[in-house]
Design a protein around this motif. Structure first.
Motif, short mmCIF file in Angstrom:
data_model
loop_
_atom_site.label_atom_id
_atom_site.label_comp_id
_atom_site.label_asym_id
_atom_site.label_seq_id
_atom_site.Cartn_x
_atom_site.Cartn_y
_atom_site.Cartn_z
N HIS A 78 0.84 -1.20 0.00
CA HIS A 78 0.00 0.00 0.00
C HIS A 78 0.88 1.25 0.00
N CYS A 79 1.91 1.28 0.84
CA CYS A 79 2.78 2.46 0.93
C CYS A 79 3.48 2.74 -0.40
N LEU A 80 3.82 1.68 -1.14
CA LEU A 80 4.59 1.84 -2.38
C LEU A 80 3.69 1.90 -3.61
N GLY A 81 2.38 1.80 -3.40
CA GLY A 81 1.45 1.83 -4.53
C GLY A 81 1.56 0.59 -5.41
N LEU A 82 1.84 -0.57 -4.78
CA LEU A 82 2.00 -1.82 -5.55
C LEU A 82 0.77 -2.71 -5.37
N PRO A 83 0.49 -3.56 -6.34
CA PRO A 83 -0.68 -4.45 -6.20
C PRO A 83 -0.43 -5.51 -5.13
N THR A 84 -1.52 -6.01 -4.55
CA THR A 84 -1.44 -7.08 -3.56
C THR A 84 -1.80 -8.40 -4.23
N PRO A 85 -0.89 -9.38 -4.18
CA PRO A 85 -1.24 -10.69 -4.76
C PRO A 85 -2.23 -11.43 -3.88
N ALA A 86 -2.76 -12.53 -4.38
CA ALA A 86 -3.59 -13.41 -3.54
C ALA A 86 -2.63 -14.30 -2.73
N TYR A 87 -3.07 -14.72 -1.54
CA TYR A 87 -2.19 -15.52 -0.68
C TYR A 87 -2.81 -16.86 -0.33
N ALA A 88 -1.95 -17.88 -0.21
CA ALA A 88 -2.36 -19.18 0.32
C ALA A 88 -1.19 -19.65 1.19
N HIS A 89 -1.44 -19.81 2.48
CA HIS A 89 -0.38 -20.25 3.40
C HIS A 89 -0.59 -21.71 3.79
N LEU A 90 0.35 -22.54 3.38
CA LEU A 90 0.26 -23.98 3.60
C LEU A 90 0.70 -24.32 5.02
N PRO A 91 0.16 -25.42 5.58
CA PRO A 91 0.65 -25.80 6.91
C PRO A 91 2.16 -26.05 6.89
N VAL A 92 2.78 -25.68 7.98
CA VAL A 92 4.22 -25.85 8.10
C VAL A 92 4.50 -27.23 8.69
N VAL A 93 5.57 -27.86 8.24
CA VAL A 93 5.92 -29.18 8.79
C VAL A 93 6.69 -28.97 10.10
N VAL A 94 6.19 -29.61 11.16
CA VAL A 94 6.89 -29.52 12.44
C VAL A 94 7.36 -30.91 12.87
N ASN A 95 8.38 -30.95 13.70
CA ASN A 95 8.87 -32.24 14.21
C ASN A 95 8.08 -32.64 15.45
N ALA A 96 8.46 -33.75 16.05
CA ALA A 96 7.69 -34.27 17.20
C ALA A 96 7.66 -33.28 18.35
N ALA A 97 8.66 -32.40 18.41
CA ALA A 97 8.70 -31.40 19.49
C ALA A 97 7.90 -30.15 19.11
N GLY A 98 7.25 -30.18 17.94
CA GLY A 98 6.44 -29.04 17.51
C GLY A 98 7.28 -27.92 16.89
N GLU A 99 8.56 -28.20 16.61
CA GLU A 99 9.42 -27.16 16.02
C GLU A 99 9.39 -27.27 14.49
N LYS A 100 9.41 -26.10 13.84
CA LYS A 100 9.44 -26.07 12.38
C LYS A 100 10.73 -26.73 11.89
N LEU A 101 10.63 -27.53 10.83
CA LEU A 101 11.84 -28.11 10.27
C LEU A 101 12.71 -26.99 9.73
N SER A 102 13.95 -26.97 10.12
CA SER A 102 14.87 -25.94 9.64
C SER A 102 16.29 -26.40 9.92
N LYS A 103 17.22 -25.58 9.49
CA LYS A 103 18.62 -25.89 9.75
C LYS A 103 18.86 -25.94 11.26
N GLN A 104 18.22 -25.00 11.98
CA GLN A 104 18.40 -24.92 13.44
C GLN A 104 17.88 -26.18 14.14
N THR A 105 16.78 -26.76 13.61
CA THR A 105 16.24 -27.95 14.28
C THR A 105 16.80 -29.23 13.62
#
Ligand code: GLU
Length: 305
Positions: A215-242
């Protein structure tokens, strides 16, 4: 062949901080299939704007893995590290419009601030109306006044955000001279003409900030779809850190099948041992975004042996 009535342009935008893991595969598969089954384009952008956390070796490995898994993208790969001039131009536009301010606060000075839902410090407003005497600018922040951002996410439903409470005046140019992800992604999505953003729900808290910047830059907004994130047994997102396991380029079929299963597509069990090509053929015929579980996070049903 059906001709799409409006152009669909999606993208996958991995950060090369490590090799691809199952969590990133899920985002790649979802964004790819949604684009292809709607007759759209699928672009690839390597998000290496945060240079100290990224490496060329990780970027090379990501490209190799995507190829091994049979992904084909449209056009040349976009590298954020080569787009600094575009980010600088956007910041300049915001400066001219009086929407940003220089900030001299150090991390230590902000340590006592209230925390935003993502754990970052909510800016207490110290430099909002000018730098305190004798202080030098370290970063640039965008001014966020009472702003309610609402959008309809194709998977997660209606999302509402009170941006002042949830993000505050957030950083666009960091004290180390690097542009923030929030600005880079907005500038890049607009420059590429992205119409649909399909990505992990870990970025759901970023989306209102990005819509605000659009909005601030006068740019169009795309449509969004956010997929569930994969978490491990401890409920942490899979990542390099985990310590998420890297994908095995030599055996893409199993992980591809598991990604479709995770995304609620119910791939037939007998396809589990099929070749990547066969699985893609099935997936392109059967993909349905409305089958994706309306969850922000989930565990993978089973580990491939
Ligand atoms: N680079 C981000 C990540 O790997 C994704 C950004 C996006 O899709 O907007 O988490």
């Amino acid at each position: 062949m059906s001709i799409p009535d409006t152009l669909y342009r999606g993208r996958f935008a991995p950060s090369p901080t490590g090799p691809l893991h199952f969590g990133s595969l899920v985002a790649a598969v979802g964004s790819f299939l949604e684009a292809r089954t709607r007759g759209g384009e699928w672009l690839l952008r390597i998000e290496d704007v945060d240079a100290p956390r990224c490496s060329q070796a990780a970027a090379d490995s990501i490209l190799r893995t995507l190829e091994a898994f049979g992904f084909a993208w449209d056009g040349a790969v976009v590298w954020q590290s080569r787009r600094v001039a575009a980010y600088a131009a956007a910041l300049e536009q915001l400066k001219q419009a009086g929407r940003v301010f220089p900030c001299a606060c150090s991390r230590k000075e902000l340590a006592d601030s209230m925390l935003a839902p993502d754990g970052a410090a909510l800016y207490p407003g110290t430099c909002r109306h000018g730098l305190p005497a004798g202080k030098v600018a370290r970063a640039w922040r965008v001014r966020v006044d009472a702003t309610r951002i609402t959008f309809d996410d194709a998977v997660q439903g209606c999302i509402e955000s009170d941006l002042a409470q949830e993000a505050g005046d957030f950083i666009l140019l960091r004290a180390d001279g690097l542009f923030a992800y929030q600005l880079a992604v907005v500038v890049d999505d607009a420059a590429a003409g992205i119409t649909q953003v399909v990505r992990g729900a870990d970025l759901l808290l970023s989306t209102p900030r990005q819509i605000f910047l659009q909005h601030c830059l006068g740019l169009p907004t795309p449509a969004y779809a956010h997929l569930p994130v994969v978490v491990n047994a401890a409920g942490e997102k899979l990542s390099k850190q985990t310590r998420a396991q890297r994908l095995d380029d030599a055996r893409p079929g199993q992980a591809l099948w598991a990604a479709l299963d995770f995304l609620g597509q119910q791939p037939p069990p007998e396809l589990r041992a099929a070749s990547c090509d066969e699985i893609w053929r099935w997936a392109r015929l059967h993909w349905r975004l409305d089958r994706v579980p309306r969850q922000r996070a989930a565990q993978r049903a089973e580990e491939t042996p």
